[in-house]
Design an enzyme around this catalytic site. Structure first.
Site, PDB file in Angstrom:
ATOM      1  N   LYS A  43      -5.456 -15.779 -11.965  1.00 60.12           N
ATOM      2  CA  LYS A  43      -6.831 -16.104 -11.576  1.00 60.12           C
ATOM      3  C   LYS A  43      -7.695 -14.857 -11.697  1.00 60.12           C
ATOM      4  O   LYS A  43      -7.183 -13.760 -11.867  1.00 60.12           O
ATOM      5  CB  LYS A  43      -6.847 -16.644 -10.151  1.00 60.12           C
TER       6      LYS A  43
ATOM      7  N   LYS B 209       0.830  -1.205   0.000  1.00 60.75           N
ATOM      8  CA  LYS B 209       0.000   0.000   0.000  1.00 60.75           C
ATOM      9  C   LYS B 209       0.867   1.258   0.000  1.00 60.75           C
ATOM     10  O   LYS B 209       0.522   2.254  -0.635  1.00 60.75           O
ATOM     11  CB  LYS B 209      -0.945   0.015   1.212  1.00 60.75           C
TER      12      LYS B 209
ATOM     13  N   LYS C 142     -10.067  -8.700  -8.853  1.00 61.31           N
ATOM     14  CA  LYS C 142     -10.521  -7.334  -9.103  1.00 61.31           C
ATOM     15  C   LYS C 142      -9.500  -6.496  -9.855  1.00 61.31           C
ATOM     16  O   LYS C 142      -9.834  -5.702 -10.703  1.00 61.31           O
ATOM     17  CB  LYS C 142     -10.797  -6.633  -7.771  1.00 61.31           C
TER      18      LYS C 142
END
Ligand code: TRP
Length: 346
Positions: free
Chosen positions: A209, A127, A212
């Site tokens: 996979k 982050k 989002k």
């Protein structure tokens, strides 16, 4: 509690049995990977365990301080999860911000969490890299808040994916420290999944996979309309087909079979498997079949979600009932916590 009890590490109050707790971030629409990876597991657990499922709206403030979209996103996640089979009558399904005790427990746990270990957390470092302009203390203590969520119900079973392993390890460390310092209040939480083997939901672009953050065309969202679902499936990578009988399958073809195994009937899968093995497979037909089976599977969930979203009264009731059930459990735990900590002056 006596000193002896503390020394023997005996629980201050017996641990509740097999309490399940998990959090769902309210950012972005849910997709097929969420369904087979997480929600379907929740749905099975709700029949067998005491379950708390929570929309992590406070966690989302660490990266999304703008709350103007939050209300709708929270309602959407609730509607989507119910449409997928989560039953608010069976599980406690609530919003993090509606259970204020979370904040209190988070405060106490923050005194047991060290700056060094928090800074080493992989998700924190990621982050920081992504948002160097907003490295706030909430981001640093994200795993502490997550621990508060879990142990607020003295939960031991946490259905989460691999990406949450480190947070759970930290949760166990905080629990061990709390229990050691103040007496054994909490069981140690562990990742838990109903199936031994987690189902893989590959993306449609042949790599990785469904998720989002990946390329939106490789992921099927429950919000996608039928044509978009068809379009995405038809764009999945294929080639001109095997030329030798019983050839090994390239990854991207295996992925299409894997997606089929989630939504198509056994007969259909068998047919294409044998077509593949005898080199008569037509990928165009196979993808058309997959697209239709996918639409059959996803459209009713989308419809149910839209119906629920149109029924605000019901969604509000779900949130209120959930907050009440989770609040009852939280208040019981916080009694134990304050007593154990000696924060009971009269
Ligand atoms: N951090 C989790 C995620 O990113 C969401 C979450 C918040 C959670 N609180 C939780 C998961 C408690 C399990 C238990 O997906």
């Amino acid at each position: 509690m006596s000193e002896n009890q503390k020394e023997a590490n005996l629980p201050i109050a017996p641990f509740p049995k097999n309490v399940v707790m998990s959090g769902i971030r309210p950012t972005g629409m849910i997709h097929l990977g969420n369904y087979f990876g997480a929600i379907r597991n929740y749905v099975r657990m709700q029949d067998n365990f005491e379950c708390y499922f929570m929309v992590a709206d406070l966690h989302s403030l660490t990266t999304h301080p703008d709350t103007s979209l939050l209300k709708n996103q929270v309602k959407r996640v609730i509607a989507e999860n119910i449409a997928c089979g989560l039953d608010p009558e069976k599980a406690s399904f609530y919003c993090q911000s509606h259970v204020r005790e979370t904040g209190e427990l988070y405060l106490y746990l923050n005194m047991l969490a060290y700056k060094g270990e928090l800074e080493k957390t992989v998700t924190f470092k990621d982050k920081v890299r992504q948002h160097p302009e907003n490295v706030n203390a909430g981001l640093l203590t994200y795993p502490v808040l997550q621990t508060a969520d879990i142990i607020l119900h003295r939960a031991s079973h946490v259905p989460v994916g691999k990406d949450q392993e480190q947070h759970l390890e930290m949760a166990r460390n905080f629990v061990v420290r709390f229990n050691h310092r103040y007496g054994t209040v909490f069981p140690e939480p562990h990742a838990f999944n109903f199936d031994q083997e987690l189902i893989k939901v590959p993306g449609l672009d042949g790599t990785g996979k469904m998720s989002k953050s990946e390329n939106a065309y490789s992921t099927l969202y429950f919000g996608d309309d039928n044509d978009l679902i068809r379009k995405k499936v038809m764009k999945a990578k294929t080639d001109s087909g095997p030329t030798e009988p019983n050839s090994p399958m390239p990854d991207y073809i295996e992925n299409i079979f894997q997606l089929m195994s989630l939504v198509s009937s056994d007969d259909v899968i068998k047919k294409y498997k044998s077509d593949y093995d005898n080199c008569s497979i037509r990928y165009g037909d196979m993808k058309k079949q997959l697209a239709e089976d996918m639409v059959q599977f996803m459209a009713p969930i989308r419809q149910k979600t839209n119906d629920l979203l149109a029924n605000d009264e019901y969604l509000v009731k779900v949130m209120k009932d959930g907050a009440e059930k989770a609040g009852n459990s939280a208040r019981k735990t916080m009694e134990l916590v304050r007593n154990a900590m000696g924060l009971n002056y009269f």
